[in-house]
Design a protein around this motif. Structure first.
Motif, PDB file in Angstrom:
ATOM      1  N   ASN A  23       0.713  -1.064  -0.039  1.00 13.81           N
ATOM      2  CA  ASN A  23      -0.025  -0.059   0.022  1.00 13.81           C
ATOM      3  C   ASN A  23       0.748   1.209  -0.045  1.00 13.81           C
ATOM      4  O   ASN A  23       1.091   1.824   0.976  1.00 13.81           O
ATOM      5  CB  ASN A  23      -0.684   0.060   1.261  1.00 13.81           C
ATOM      6  CG  ASN A  23      -1.911   1.176   1.047  1.00 13.81           C
ATOM      7  OD1 ASN A  23      -2.001   1.832   0.116  1.00 13.81           O
ATOM      8  ND2 ASN A  23      -2.706   1.327   2.297  1.00 13.81           N
ATOM      9  N   LEU A  24       1.324   1.486  -1.293  1.00 15.02           N
ATOM     10  CA  LEU A  24       2.212   2.679  -1.385  1.00 15.02           C
ATOM     11  C   LEU A  24       1.612   3.984  -0.974  1.00 15.02           C
ATOM     12  O   LEU A  24       2.044   4.984  -0.733  1.00 15.02           O
ATOM     13  CB  LEU A  24       2.946   2.933  -2.719  1.00 15.02           C
ATOM     14  CG  LEU A  24       4.080   3.870  -2.872  1.00 15.02           C
ATOM     15  CD1 LEU A  24       5.292   3.488  -2.039  1.00 15.02           C
ATOM     16  CD2 LEU A  24       4.654   3.660  -4.289  1.00 15.02           C
ATOM     17  N   GLN A  25       0.054   4.095  -1.384  1.00 18.07           N
ATOM     18  CA  GLN A  25      -0.581   5.340  -1.560  1.00 18.07           C
ATOM     19  C   GLN A  25      -0.740   5.950   0.139  1.00 18.07           C
ATOM     20  O   GLN A  25      -1.022   7.011   0.459  1.00 18.07           O
ATOM     21  CB  GLN A  25      -2.099   5.400  -2.014  1.00 18.07           C
ATOM     22  CG  GLN A  25      -1.990   4.954  -3.516  1.00 18.07           C
ATOM     23  CD  GLN A  25      -3.182   4.827  -4.017  1.00 18.07           C
ATOM     24  OE1 GLN A  25      -4.224   4.440  -3.283  1.00 18.07           O
ATOM     25  NE2 GLN A  25      -3.264   5.106  -5.451  1.00 18.07           N
ATOM     26  N   ALA A  26      -0.571   4.965   1.049  1.00 19.75           N
ATOM     27  CA  ALA A  26      -0.861   5.088   2.334  1.00 19.75           C
ATOM     28  C   ALA A  26       0.245   6.261   2.873  1.00 19.75           C
ATOM     29  O   ALA A  26       0.112   6.804   3.809  1.00 19.75           O
ATOM     30  CB  ALA A  26      -0.699   3.803   3.333  1.00 19.75           C
TER      31      ALA A  26
ATOM     32  N   PHE B 234       4.684  12.553  -1.451  1.00 14.74           N
ATOM     33  CA  PHE B 234       5.073  12.083  -0.286  1.00 14.74           C
ATOM     34  C   PHE B 234       6.078  13.179   0.790  1.00 14.74           C
ATOM     35  O   PHE B 234       6.643  14.135   0.143  1.00 14.74           O
ATOM     36  CB  PHE B 234       6.491  11.062  -0.576  1.00 14.74           C
ATOM     37  CG  PHE B 234       6.114   9.840  -1.301  1.00 14.74           C
ATOM     38  CD1 PHE B 234       5.838   8.479  -0.726  1.00 14.74           C
ATOM     39  CD2 PHE B 234       5.933   9.915  -2.590  1.00 14.74           C
ATOM     40  CE1 PHE B 234       5.468   7.562  -1.522  1.00 14.74           C
ATOM     41  CE2 PHE B 234       5.704   8.654  -3.419  1.00 14.74           C
ATOM     42  CZ  PHE B 234       5.078   7.506  -2.643  1.00 14.74           C
ATOM     43  N   LEU B 235       5.446  13.193   1.768  1.00 13.16           N
ATOM     44  CA  LEU B 235       5.741  14.238   2.974  1.00 13.16           C
ATOM     45  C   LEU B 235       6.333  13.621   4.071  1.00 13.16           C
ATOM     46  O   LEU B 235       5.433  13.490   5.072  1.00 13.16           O
ATOM     47  CB  LEU B 235       4.698  15.238   3.299  1.00 13.16           C
ATOM     48  CG  LEU B 235       3.631  15.693   2.139  1.00 13.16           C
ATOM     49  CD1 LEU B 235       2.560  16.506   2.614  1.00 13.16           C
ATOM     50  CD2 LEU B 235       4.509  16.467   1.133  1.00 13.16           C
TER      51      LEU B 235
ATOM     52  N   ASP C 271       1.585  16.345  10.542  1.00 17.03           N
ATOM     53  CA  ASP C 271       1.731  17.149   9.190  1.00 17.03           C
ATOM     54  C   ASP C 271       2.778  16.104   8.158  1.00 17.03           C
ATOM     55  O   ASP C 271       2.585  16.065   6.924  1.00 17.03           O
ATOM     56  CB  ASP C 271       3.065  18.250   9.160  1.00 17.03           C
ATOM     57  CG  ASP C 271       2.527  19.379  10.048  1.00 17.03           C
ATOM     58  OD1 ASP C 271       1.281  19.752   9.747  1.00 17.03           O
ATOM     59  OD2 ASP C 271       3.207  19.846  11.159  1.00 17.03           O
ATOM     60  N   MET C 272       3.360  14.989   8.599  1.00 15.05           N
ATOM     61  CA  MET C 272       3.844  13.958   7.790  1.00 15.05           C
ATOM     62  C   MET C 272       2.938  12.806   7.289  1.00 15.05           C
ATOM     63  O   MET C 272       2.022  12.562   8.060  1.00 15.05           O
ATOM     64  CB  MET C 272       5.329  13.430   8.739  1.00 15.05           C
ATOM     65  CG  MET C 272       4.852  12.411   9.944  1.00 15.05           C
ATOM     66  SD  MET C 272       6.333  11.982  10.713  1.00 15.05           S
ATOM     67  CE  MET C 272       5.470  11.117  12.068  1.00 15.05           C
ATOM     68  N   THR C 273       3.431  12.461   6.181  1.00 14.36           N
ATOM     69  CA  THR C 273       2.701  11.212   5.708  1.00 14.36           C
ATOM     70  C   THR C 273       3.115   9.970   6.004  1.00 14.36           C
ATOM     71  O   THR C 273       2.763   8.830   5.919  1.00 14.36           O
ATOM     72  CB  THR C 273       2.559  11.364   4.011  1.00 14.36           C
ATOM     73  OG1 THR C 273       3.705  11.343   3.685  1.00 14.36           O
ATOM     74  CG2 THR C 273       1.867  12.470   3.641  1.00 14.36           C
TER      75      THR C 273
END
Length: 270
Positions: free
Chosen positions: A2-5, A12-13, A53-55
Motif C-alpha cells: 500500500n504505497l498510497q498510504a 510523499f511528505l 504534518d508528515m505522511t
C-alpha cells in the motif's frame, strides 16, 4: 503493498530520522552529552513535532523505533532502514552491509523498507551494490513491503550522470523499487531526465546534510520537474542540535514544524 498510504494527494511528505552514526557525530560536534536514552528522547521530540504534518516516517530499529513507540501517537506508517550505519571502503569502492532482514523489520511493524547504497557506476564495487539491491528487492516482494531505494553518489564524476547511469543499471537488472530516494541531480534538465527514465516509478528528494534554505530551493526545482516529494532529515532538524537546551526545545517545537509545512506546501503546489 500500500504505497498510497505514505502519500497525501499523491505526494510523499516524510521525515528521515534513521540516522545513527551521523546522529551521534552531530551530538559530539555540538558537545551535547548523550546516552542511548538521550538519543531516543531527542528523536521522540523530533517525531512529535511534525507528527500531524508528515505522511510517513523513516526510522532506525536501534533508536528511532523506540522513540516512535514512546511517542504520544504512533499510528503513522513508518519505514525501517535495513543497512548497517556507514559503509565499507577499499580499493574497489564503497559497499553497503545489511544489518537486518526484511522479515525481521516486518515483524517489528514496518510498513516499508529503506536501503541506502553508496554508488559510483565506474567503480568495481558497483556490481556488489546491485547484488545487495537485488537481494533486498526480492525479499520486499516476498513479504509484500514497499521498497524505498536510496542512492548516494561519491567520488569523481558528474552527479547527474552517476544517478541516471545507476538507475538504468538497476532497471536493466529488473530491480524496480517502489520509490527512488535521490539527491538533487543539479538542474532542471537532469530532473527531467530522471523523471523520463523512471516513467511511473516515483522519485523523492533527500537532503544529504545540506542547509534548509538550499534544500528548499532544490525541492522547488525537483518537484516542478517530476519529483514526488521529500524524505528529509538533517536539513530540517540538524540546526536544532547546535542550540542549548531550552532554545533547542523551542526550535524543535516551533521552527521544525514550520519548515516541514513550508516544504509540504512547495510539494503540494507543484
Amino acid at each position: 503493498m500500500n504505497l498510497q498510504a505514505f502519500q497525501k494527494d499523491g505526494k510523499f511528505l516524510m521525515l528521515a530520522l534513521d540516522h545513527r552514526g551521523s546522529f551521534v557525530e552531530t551530538l559530539k560536534k555540538n558537545k551535547i552529552n548523550y546516552t542511548d536514552s538521550t538519543i531516543v528522547s531527542l528523536k521522540q521530540q523530533l517525531i512529535q513535532s511534525v507528527y500531524n504534518d508528515m505522511t510517513g516516517l523513516l526510522i532506525d530499529p536501534q533508536y528511532g523505533f523506540s522513540a516512535y513507540q514512546n511517542s504520544d501517537h504512533h499510528e503513522k506508517l513508518f519505514l525501517l532502514c535495513i543497512e548497517k550505519s556507514g559503509y565499507l571502503e577499499d580499493a574497489t569502492g564503497r559497499t553497503t552491509e545489511l544489518e537486518y532482514e526484511v522479515e525481521y523489520l516486518k515483524n517489528l511493524g514496518a510498513s516499508g523498507v529503506k536501503l541506502v547504497l553508496q554508488i559510483n557506476p565506474t567503480h568495481q564495487s558497483f556490481k556488489s551494490q546491485i547484488d545487495t539491491g537485488e537481494y533486498v528487492f526480492a525479499h520486499c516482494k516476498k513479504y509484500n513491503l514497499p521498497f524505498f531505494l536510496e542512492f548516494v553518489t561519491y567520488g569523481e564524476g558528474v552527479k547527474s550522470e552517476m544517478i541516471t547511469r545507476s538507475i538504468s543499471a538497476f532497471l536493466e537488472a529488473k530491480i524496480v523499487p517502489d520509490v527512488f530516494k535521490l539527491e538533487f541531480p543539479g538542474d532542471t534538465h537532469s530532473c527531467d531526465a530522471i523523471t523520463q527514465l523512471l516513467q511511473k516509478t516515483p522519485w523523492i528528494l533527500l537532503t544529504k546534510g545540506i542547509g534548509y534554505e538550499e534544500f528548499k530551493k532544490q525541492l522547488q526545482t525537483a518537484t516542478e520537474h517530476g519529483a514526488s516529494g521529500f524524505l528529509a532529515g538533517r536539513a530540517l532538524w540538524a540546526e536544532a542540535m547546535t542550540k542549548i537546551d531550552s532554545v533547542r526545545n523551542q526550535f524543535i517545537r516551533e521552527e521544525l514544524p514550520r519548515r516541514f509545512r513550508e516544504l509540504s506546501s512547495i510539494v503540494l503546489k507543484a
